[in-house]
Design a protein around this motif. Structure first.
Motif, PDB file in Angstrom:
ATOM      1  N   SER A 100      -3.931   2.690   3.674  1.00  0.00           N
ATOM      2  CA  SER A 100      -2.596   2.096   3.836  1.00  0.00           C
ATOM      3  C   SER A 100      -2.572   1.107   4.996  1.00  0.00           C
ATOM      4  O   SER A 100      -1.900   0.077   4.930  1.00  0.00           O
ATOM      5  N   ALA A 140      10.656   7.021  -1.571  1.00  0.00           N
ATOM      6  CA  ALA A 140      11.155   5.949  -2.426  1.00  0.00           C
ATOM      7  C   ALA A 140      12.642   5.728  -2.163  1.00  0.00           C
ATOM      8  O   ALA A 140      13.443   6.646  -2.206  1.00  0.00           O
ATOM      9  N   ASN A 192       7.181  13.532  -2.481  1.00  0.00           N
ATOM     10  CA  ASN A 192       6.432  12.298  -2.259  1.00  0.00           C
ATOM     11  C   ASN A 192       5.009  12.338  -2.814  1.00  0.00           C
ATOM     12  O   ASN A 192       4.173  11.509  -2.457  1.00  0.00           O
ATOM     13  N   PHE A 224       4.219   9.085  -4.783  1.00  0.00           N
ATOM     14  CA  PHE A 224       4.173   7.953  -3.845  1.00  0.00           C
ATOM     15  C   PHE A 224       2.874   7.983  -3.047  1.00  0.00           C
ATOM     16  O   PHE A 224       2.195   6.967  -2.903  1.00  0.00           O
ATOM     17  N   TYR A 225       2.525   9.156  -2.545  1.00  0.00           N
ATOM     18  CA  TYR A 225       1.311   9.297  -1.742  1.00  0.00           C
ATOM     19  C   TYR A 225       0.064   9.058  -2.591  1.00  0.00           C
ATOM     20  O   TYR A 225      -0.881   8.396  -2.153  1.00  0.00           O
TER      21      TYR A 225
END
Length: 313
Positions: A22, A221, A249, A252-253
């Protein structure tokens, strides 16, 4: 940007690779990133996979092994917290003396934007820049005061720290933190309590966007966009990378994790989904929880009886 520092053990290989991915994806203008990892137990093969989890030529990683028990054996941590948490107290020892500034990041984070603005914040006379701890920065409790330690004016979360290394050394933050731990080895929040005491009145409050601390049921989100979260921090034990995690999450992760060398296999996703569904059912039904507890006890009793019978045959 200068050095970005992590401190993790082998159990955090997956979140470390995901966090680094990230960082790299959102800081292309700073390639190659100068990454330092203080670690315990991460083998050469795992190091290779972590580096290969990043875009080509996006980072140079320097690995610094440390034996945490050599200086932290007498200090306690909360359940589920690795003793590697104490390594950040010694962070300046692993960087060149000519290095004037460093950014420390916990392994349980995702970076969602460029870190350039954070890196360039003027700390003034402060030793560090940090974000107040959402739950512990309570004027009524005065941070560690409620747990038997020294009073602090404000209480920060130590998961993201922008550090002026010269001031840190001049103020003897490492030594003062260790002294606090020697006096209060069972302080509830370990090195975070110690750092708060050592840096009391010497830290700058940063915008919460730089350490957006998520509650177990809070979804990234939407929230990340609305509140412009730059670094999201999974501060509880409900971690989105754990198999069967009930964190909202997970998907998302996984979008970041899937681009590393530690991506879940199809079966891994199915198994995690089944565990998550089972955990939700158990959480919603007291009867099912009681039945599950009885079943586990019965299985253990049967296994013990069977073992005794075989032993006597």
């Amino acid at each position: 940007m200068g050095p970005i520092v992590f401190a993790v053990d082998a159990a955090y290989a997956v979140p470390l690779a995901t966090a680094l991915r990230s960082v790299a994806e959102n800081n292309q203008s700073a390639w190659p990133l100068d990454i330092h990892v203080i670690h315990e137990g991460i083998g050469e093969e795992t190091k290779r996979l972590i580096l290969e989890s990043l875009p080509a030529d996006s980072a140079v990683i320097q690995w610094h092994p440390i034996a945490t028990l050599s200086f932290a054996s007498g200090f306690s941590t909360r359940p589920g917290v690795s003793k590697m948490t104490f390594a950040r107290i010694l962070l300046p020892q692993f960087l060149p003396p000519t290095c004037s500034r460093a950014l420390y990041l916990d392994g349980d984070i995702l970076v969602l934007t460029s870190l350039e603005q954070l890196w360039n914040i003027d700390l003034g006379d402060a030793v560090i820049g940090a974000v107040p701890d959402y739950w512990l920065d309570n004027p009524a409790s005065n941070g560690p005061a409620a747990r038997g330690g020294a009073r602090v004016k404000r209480y920060f979360n130590a998961g993201i720290l922008l550090i002026d290394l010269a001031k840190w050394r001049n103020e003897r933050i490492s030594e003062r933190s260790l002294d606090y731990l020697d006096r209060f080895p069972t302080t509830e929040y370990s090195d975070q309590d110690a750092l708060n005491v050592a840096c009391d009145g010497k830290w700058k409050i940063l915008d919460r966007a730089w350490n957006f601390q998520f509650e177990p049921r809070q979804a990234i989100a939407g929230v990340a966009r609305e509140q412009k979260a730059a670094i999201v921090h999974f501060v509880t034990n409900v971690k989105p990378w754990k198999s069967g995690s009930l964190s909202p999450n997970v998907v998302f992760y996984d979008a970041f994790r899937s681009r590393t060398r530690f991506a879940l296999t199809r079966w891994g996703r199915v198994r995690s989904g089944l565990k998550r569904a089972g955990s939700r059912l158990l959480a919603r039904s007291a009867l099912l929880r009681a039945a599950w507890s009885y079943t586990k006890s019965a299985v253990r009793a049967s296994a013990s009886t069977f073992g005794s019978v075989r032993k006597n045959m």
